[in-house]
Enzyme design. Sequence first.
Site, PDB file in Angstrom:
ATOM      1  N   CYS A 229       2.550  10.709  -9.069  1.00 57.30           N
ATOM      2  CA  CYS A 229       2.517   9.243  -9.056  1.00 57.30           C
ATOM      3  C   CYS A 229       3.230   8.729 -10.293  1.00 57.30           C
ATOM      4  O   CYS A 229       3.039   9.266 -11.380  1.00 57.30           O
ATOM      5  CB  CYS A 229       1.065   8.768  -9.044  1.00 57.30           C
ATOM      6  SG  CYS A 229       0.906   6.974  -9.095  1.00 57.30           S
ATOM      7  N   LEU A 230       4.042   7.698 -10.123  1.00 54.31           N
ATOM      8  CA  LEU A 230       4.776   7.140 -11.262  1.00 54.31           C
ATOM      9  C   LEU A 230       3.819   6.585 -12.315  1.00 54.31           C
ATOM     10  O   LEU A 230       4.193   6.450 -13.474  1.00 54.31           O
ATOM     11  CB  LEU A 230       5.729   6.033 -10.781  1.00 54.31           C
ATOM     12  CG  LEU A 230       6.810   6.494  -9.789  1.00 54.31           C
ATOM     13  CD1 LEU A 230       7.623   5.307  -9.296  1.00 54.31           C
ATOM     14  CD2 LEU A 230       7.723   7.544 -10.406  1.00 54.31           C
TER      15      LEU A 230
ATOM     16  N   HIS B  47      -3.403   2.342  -3.891  1.00 55.13           N
ATOM     17  CA  HIS B  47      -3.118   1.581  -5.120  1.00 55.13           C
ATOM     18  C   HIS B  47      -3.616   0.140  -4.994  1.00 55.13           C
ATOM     19  O   HIS B  47      -4.067  -0.448  -5.975  1.00 55.13           O
ATOM     20  CB  HIS B  47      -1.609   1.545  -5.401  1.00 55.13           C
ATOM     21  CG  HIS B  47      -1.078   2.730  -6.158  1.00 55.13           C
ATOM     22  ND1 HIS B  47      -1.533   3.072  -7.411  1.00 55.13           N
ATOM     23  CD2 HIS B  47      -0.134   3.640  -5.858  1.00 55.13           C
ATOM     24  CE1 HIS B  47      -0.878   4.149  -7.848  1.00 55.13           C
ATOM     25  NE2 HIS B  47      -0.019   4.526  -6.916  1.00 55.13           N
TER      26      HIS B  47
ATOM     27  N   GLY C  24       7.800   5.705  -3.279  1.00 56.60           N
ATOM     28  CA  GLY C  24       6.956   4.569  -2.941  1.00 56.60           C
ATOM     29  C   GLY C  24       6.473   3.894  -4.212  1.00 56.60           C
ATOM     30  O   GLY C  24       6.460   4.502  -5.286  1.00 56.60           O
TER      31      GLY C  24
ATOM     32  N   HIS D 170      -1.233   6.758   0.052  1.00 62.35           N
ATOM     33  CA  HIS D 170      -1.178   6.727  -1.418  1.00 62.35           C
ATOM     34  C   HIS D 170      -0.926   5.298  -1.919  1.00 62.35           C
ATOM     35  O   HIS D 170      -1.602   4.814  -2.828  1.00 62.35           O
ATOM     36  CB  HIS D 170      -0.068   7.692  -1.872  1.00 62.35           C
ATOM     37  CG  HIS D 170       0.144   7.758  -3.354  1.00 62.35           C
ATOM     38  ND1 HIS D 170      -0.063   8.907  -4.083  1.00 62.35           N
ATOM     39  CD2 HIS D 170       0.560   6.819  -4.242  1.00 62.35           C
ATOM     40  CE1 HIS D 170       0.205   8.661  -5.367  1.00 62.35           C
ATOM     41  NE2 HIS D 170       0.598   7.403  -5.487  1.00 62.35           N
ATOM     42  N   GLU D 171       0.048   4.611  -1.290  1.00 60.90           N
ATOM     43  CA  GLU D 171       0.398   3.258  -1.758  1.00 60.90           C
ATOM     44  C   GLU D 171      -0.710   2.256  -1.438  1.00 60.90           C
ATOM     45  O   GLU D 171      -1.011   1.386  -2.254  1.00 60.90           O
ATOM     46  CB  GLU D 171       1.727   2.788  -1.154  1.00 60.90           C
ATOM     47  CG  GLU D 171       2.940   3.665  -1.429  1.00 60.90           C
ATOM     48  CD  GLU D 171       3.106   4.093  -2.885  1.00 60.90           C
ATOM     49  OE1 GLU D 171       2.641   3.371  -3.790  1.00 60.90           O
ATOM     50  OE2 GLU D 171       3.682   5.169  -3.114  1.00 60.90           O
TER      51      GLU D 171
ATOM     52  N   GLN E 132       1.257  -1.468  -9.550  1.00 64.85           N
ATOM     53  CA  GLN E 132       1.878  -0.543 -10.512  1.00 64.85           C
ATOM     54  C   GLN E 132       2.847  -1.250 -11.455  1.00 64.85           C
ATOM     55  O   GLN E 132       3.175  -0.727 -12.515  1.00 64.85           O
ATOM     56  CB  GLN E 132       2.625   0.583  -9.780  1.00 64.85           C
ATOM     57  CG  GLN E 132       1.703   1.568  -9.076  1.00 64.85           C
ATOM     58  CD  GLN E 132       2.502   2.668  -8.400  1.00 64.85           C
ATOM     59  OE1 GLN E 132       2.978   2.494  -7.291  1.00 64.85           O
ATOM     60  NE2 GLN E 132       2.679   3.778  -9.077  1.00 64.85           N
TER      61      GLN E 132
HETATM   62 ZN    ZN Z   1       1.237   6.144  -7.025  1.00 61.21          ZN
END
Ligand code: ZN
Length: 186
Positions: A95-96, A141, A46, A137-138, A51
């Site tokens: 998380c990226l 963000h 995701g 989670h997304e 991000q």
């Molecule tokens: Zn993330």
Amino acid sequence: MALREVLQFPDPRLKRVSEPVEKIDDAIRELASDMLEVMYDEPGIGLAAPQVGEQIRLIVLDTDWTEEGAEPNPLVLVNPEILERDGTIAWTEGCLSVPDFQAEVERSHRVRVRGLDLDGNEWSEEAEELRAVCFQHEIDHLDGVLFIDRISRLKRSMYVKKRKKALKLEGEDDEKQRPSKLGTSL
Ligand code: ZN
């Protein structure tokens, strides 16, 4: 074209609340396609627009793709929101934008999510387990919330310390660190 860069903690842009998408135009469709490219490249399951430095309410995800040999099954969701929540689940998240760290986060086990697809059609889904975790989670963000904001203060401060040290070393080495490839990166 080069892939868009994923912002990493403690970049202050990750803390901002993103604006709703007013109009789904070519720029939005292009951003969504860039985001999918980044997500599959990392790989992650995701990615949220902030991000990659865009403060708008747009997410992409693919929770099928993690399985061996699975076909990509991407979902792009504009202005997503959670309408209902049920139960709790603890999932080990990564998380990226939070390099080299994973922690168990408690979230809702089931969520009903609503948003728009890239054609502007209303879209809704009831998701459970990993997919529910991914949506939460997304969407976090989009509100400037990272998964490390949902763990204990002690665990968070240990990570922040480790991250600062890594960044300092990185500065000395002048070498870019790649996010960890382990586990579930969202
Ligand atoms: Zn993330």
